[in-house]
Write a protein that holds these residues in place. Structure first.
Motif, PDB file in Angstrom:
ATOM      1  N   ASN A 148       0.872  -1.050   0.140  1.00  0.00           N
ATOM      2  CA  ASN A 148      -0.167  -0.071  -0.044  1.00  0.00           C
ATOM      3  C   ASN A 148       0.798   1.269   0.037  1.00  0.00           C
ATOM      4  OD1 ASN A 148      -1.489   2.294   1.462  1.00  0.00           O
ATOM      5  ND2 ASN A 148      -3.031   0.952   1.550  1.00  0.00           N
ATOM      6  N   PRO A 149       0.637   2.162  -0.940  1.00  0.00           N
ATOM      7  CA  PRO A 149       1.639   3.271  -0.881  1.00  0.00           C
ATOM      8  C   PRO A 149       1.673   4.365   0.193  1.00  0.00           C
ATOM      9  CG  PRO A 149       0.570   3.048  -2.974  1.00  0.00           C
ATOM     10  CD  PRO A 149      -0.301   2.133  -1.918  1.00  0.00           C
TER      11      PRO A 149
ATOM     12  N   TYR B 279      -5.298  10.190  -6.424  1.00  0.00           N
ATOM     13  CA  TYR B 279      -4.619  11.619  -7.172  1.00  0.00           C
ATOM     14  C   TYR B 279      -3.254  12.185  -6.183  1.00  0.00           C
ATOM     15  CZ  TYR B 279      -8.994  12.328  -9.539  1.00  0.00           C
ATOM     16  OH  TYR B 279     -10.384  12.017 -10.291  1.00  0.00           O
ATOM     17  N   ASN B 280      -2.866  11.186  -5.197  1.00  0.00           N
ATOM     18  CA  ASN B 280      -1.584  11.507  -4.486  1.00  0.00           C
ATOM     19  C   ASN B 280      -0.254  11.397  -5.259  1.00  0.00           C
ATOM     20  OD1 ASN B 280       0.542  11.463  -2.472  1.00  0.00           O
ATOM     21  ND2 ASN B 280      -1.180  11.500  -1.090  1.00  0.00           N
ATOM     22  N   ALA B 281       0.155  12.596  -5.604  1.00  0.00           N
ATOM     23  CA  ALA B 281       1.362  12.486  -6.623  1.00  0.00           C
ATOM     24  C   ALA B 281       2.434  12.198  -5.857  1.00  0.00           C
ATOM     25  CB  ALA B 281       1.516  13.668  -7.087  1.00  0.00           C
TER      26      ALA B 281
ATOM     27  N   LYS C  97      -4.220  12.044 -15.593  1.00  0.00           N
ATOM     28  CA  LYS C  97      -4.387  13.439 -16.357  1.00  0.00           C
ATOM     29  C   LYS C  97      -3.717  14.376 -14.854  1.00  0.00           C
ATOM     30  CE  LYS C  97      -7.999  15.070 -18.240  1.00  0.00           C
ATOM     31  NZ  LYS C  97      -9.141  15.723 -18.442  1.00  0.00           N
ATOM     32  N   ARG C  98      -4.547  14.022 -13.759  1.00  0.00           N
ATOM     33  CA  ARG C  98      -4.114  15.072 -12.724  1.00  0.00           C
ATOM     34  C   ARG C  98      -2.575  14.645 -12.250  1.00  0.00           C
ATOM     35  NH1 ARG C  98      -4.728  18.830 -11.836  1.00  0.00           N
ATOM     36  NH2 ARG C  98      -4.855  19.039  -9.608  1.00  0.00           N
TER      37      ARG C  98
ATOM     38  N   GLU D  76      -6.809  12.159   0.123  1.00  0.00           N
ATOM     39  CA  GLU D  76      -7.140  13.498  -0.057  1.00  0.00           C
ATOM     40  C   GLU D  76      -7.130  14.096  -1.567  1.00  0.00           C
ATOM     41  OE1 GLU D  76      -2.860  15.819   0.965  1.00  0.00           O
ATOM     42  OE2 GLU D  76      -4.107  15.226   2.471  1.00  0.00           O
ATOM     43  N   TYR D  77      -8.121  14.977  -1.706  1.00  0.00           N
ATOM     44  CA  TYR D  77      -8.036  15.515  -3.109  1.00  0.00           C
ATOM     45  C   TYR D  77      -7.956  16.968  -2.982  1.00  0.00           C
ATOM     46  CZ  TYR D  77      -9.980  10.666  -2.862  1.00  0.00           C
ATOM     47  OH  TYR D  77     -10.109   9.497  -2.646  1.00  0.00           O
ATOM     48  N   ASP D  78      -7.358  17.575  -4.009  1.00  0.00           N
ATOM     49  CA  ASP D  78      -7.693  19.141  -3.991  1.00  0.00           C
ATOM     50  C   ASP D  78      -8.755  19.503  -4.684  1.00  0.00           C
ATOM     51  OD1 ASP D  78      -6.623  19.192  -6.702  1.00  0.00           O
ATOM     52  OD2 ASP D  78      -4.613  19.574  -6.032  1.00  0.00           O
TER      53      ASP D  78
END
Length: 590
Positions: free
Chosen positions: A477-478, A501-503, A541-542, A574-576
């Motif tokens: 799990n990252p 979405y967590n870069a 994309k994000r 979490e997402y912005d």
């Protein structure tokens, strides 16, 4: 008259006026604009975190002049303001100071018994950081940020210096190991753990070097803050992007509250802006609370005070990224389109969404990610289309899981070890079960850290993956394993069952197998499994947008990822807000 005093018990500035004045409304407004944690105790008295007070000090000074306000300071506040003026001056000189001579760094480290020889890049970085009172190292994982930090500590410490390191728990062992290598005669690092009583007891022994987790620190911030306030103190933040929420988060708020205390500060992160440049603001505020910063200025302001070693400088061959399309099953696609249609009706423009609606959209994102990855994940949720879900599950494992298992078996038949990543604990354990015959093991948040000699600890599983020739796959799990693990000596293939979405998690997880020490002859292969025309495309994309923005800010082209596509082209925690807006665009097929 305005009285300013420093509240040592709260690390706050208390501003109060003896009588009502037209100036008070403006003073109050300025303070509230700079911090959400302004406590108005009466009509003409308030408290504001000291770091935020320093941040708005210049604006307040203009108001004092405008209304001819006489200001009195208590001795502690006066001393701290003088310190802040000195540190602000130090920042202004940062771009002009240059670096300490590299030969002087080598000589001094040698004279004090520092055993590790710095690489050319490390020496360059330490020489620049040594000229600052607060700085940042944004080097890529594997470049030796921990060694740089310890070299800086040994260079600048005095007899009474105390060093506090805030780090993820899984980084503790690395700090302890590196300290032993750099200076075997040094005092041991003390872990600040347990409850308030335990940590009070530990601090009563006057430790010189301390480690504490980001989660533990807020619970004992006053105790720890008061301890380091007694000494010349250094404060290092390992994986500093964890304070990116700043004053809006418990962790960021706690760390900012004591940011004025240390004489030397260092932030460390290979991914300092996982979402956008605004992630840098709290990190800069920690380093220089005296300097006002905002989204428009933060990149320019942080530029003179950070160092970075890139993968190109380390001579690392770029990974081979491949996006592999895997179509959903008929039943899975039918359910996905139903949910997508329902969510599209409820979605509104992001600018009109309040905090509660943002949380609701976050839950919708999670549901869609689970459905695409493995519909069985929705069994534990209060899922409204239960009958459709049960019919779908009669089909067996999801297409993604079947593909990943097949690919891992192909690699194992070639004698190649693979790490598989999934954001969902149930997926991690399911894949380990499906691939049991390949000696599969797993790591997620429920796996405790400990000795590699113990059974079923994180360290024991990592050791087995390294040493056991029959262990061909590790599933992770990252959130639990994207930091503090090096697998590049035995594993050169990574497969992503799903991503979010967590870069930071994505980049750091890739770096588990792509880091310094790899031979130039070895290819690193990263395969990303995605379902076309689903939320997977929004995530891709994000992530690309975030990674490219970070690359531009850090002037590091090696961060940019250009995947090779499979047979189909990609369509346009979490997402912005931009993540959620892109998700809404996907729902509406914009």
């Amino acid at each position: 008259m305005l009285n300013i005093r420093y509240r040592t018990d709260k690390h706050m500035a208390q501003l109060s006026m003896e009588v009502q004045s037209p100036a008070w409304g403006e003073i109050r407004r300025i303070c509230i604009e700079h911090s959400k944690d302004v406590y108005v105790s009466s009509g003409n008295s308030l408290e504001i975190p000291w770091w935020a007070f320093l941040n708005c000090k210049d604006s307040l000074r203009l108001t004092f002049r405008k209304y001819k306000v006489l200001v009195t300071l208590d001795p502690i506040a006066e001393r701290l303001i003088q310190d802040s003026l000195r540190k602000k001056a130090n920042y202004k000189e940062a771009s002009k100071i240059g670096s300490v001579l590299e030969q002087d760094v080598v000589t001094k480290l040698s004279n004090i018994g520092f055993r590790r020889q710095l690489s050319p890049e490390q020496l360059r970085n330490v020489s620049k950081l040594a000229a600052l009172t607060a700085g940042a190292t944004f080097s890529v994982p594997g470049a030796g940020k921990t060694t740089e930090a310890l070299a800086l500590y040994f260079l600048k410490r005095t007899k009474n210096t105390r060093l506090l390191i805030v780090a993820p728990k899984n980084a503790f062992a690395a700090w302890e190991e590196q300290l032993g290598i750099c200076d075997p005669t040094s005092t041991d690092i003390v872990r600040l753990k347990g409850g308030e009583k335990a940590i009070r007891s530990i601090l009563s022994e006057n430790p010189k070097i301390m480690l504490i987790t980001y989660q533990q620190l807020p619970n004992v911030i006053d105790i720890v803050g008061n301890y380091i306030d007694k000494y010349p103190a250094f404060l290092f933040l390992d994986e500093s992007h964890r304070i990116k929420r700043g004053n809006d988060g418990v962790i960021g708020k706690s760390i900012l509250s004591i940011s004025h205390i240390p004489e030397m500060k260092l932030i460390m992160s290979g991914t300092p802006m996982p979402n956008s440049s605004s992630d840098l603001i709290p990190q800069f505020n920690f380093l220089y609370p005296e300097v006002r910063v905002d989204t428009d200025s933060v990149v320019e302001l942080i530029n003179p005070i950070y160092v970075r070693t890139t993968k190109d400088e380390l001579g690392l061959k770029k990974p081979n990224f491949k996006l592999t399309p895997v179509s959903m099953s008929v039943g899975q696609k039918r359910l996905y389109e139903l949910l997508k249609s329902e969510e599209a009706r409820h979605a509104v423009n992001i600018r009109a969404i309040d905090r509660n609606r943002l949380r609701s959209m976050g839950r919708s994102i999670m549901t869609m990610l689970q459905l695409v990855s493995n519909p069985a994940l929705l069994l534990k949720a209060d899922f409204q289309h239960d009958s459709l879900l049960k019919d779908l599950l009669t089909e067996g494992d999801s297409p993604k899981i079947r593909y990943v298992c097949k690919k891992v078996r192909e690699l194992a038949s070639q004698g190649r070890k693979t790490i598989v990543w999934s954001n969902f604990v149930e997926n991690v354990e399911l894949l380990a079960l499906r691939l049991k015959d390949l000696g599969a093991d797993y790591i997620h948040g429920g796996v405790d850290a400990g000795s590699e000699d113990e059974t079923d600890t994180r360290e024991a599983k990592i050791k087995r993956f390294h040493d056991d020739p029959q262990c061909f796959v590790l599933i992770a799990n990252p959130a639990a394993a994207s930091e503090g693990i090096s697998l590049h000596t035995v594993c050169h293939d990574a497969i992503y069952l799903d991503r979010n979405y967590n870069a930071a998690h994505f980049l750091q997880s890739v770096d588990r197998i792509h880091r310094f020490g790899l031979s130039k002859e070895i290819d690193t292969n990263v395969e990303i499994v995605f379902c076309p025309e689903t939320i997977d495309e929004s995530v891709e994309k994000r992530l690309q947008s975030k990674i490219n923005k970070m690359a531009a800010v850090l002037d590091d082209k090696s961060l940019q990822i250009e995947p090779e596509y499979g047979d189909e082209e990609i369509m346009g925690d979490e997402y912005d807000r931009d993540d959620i807006q892109d998700f809404i665009n996907h729902l509406r097929e914009i």
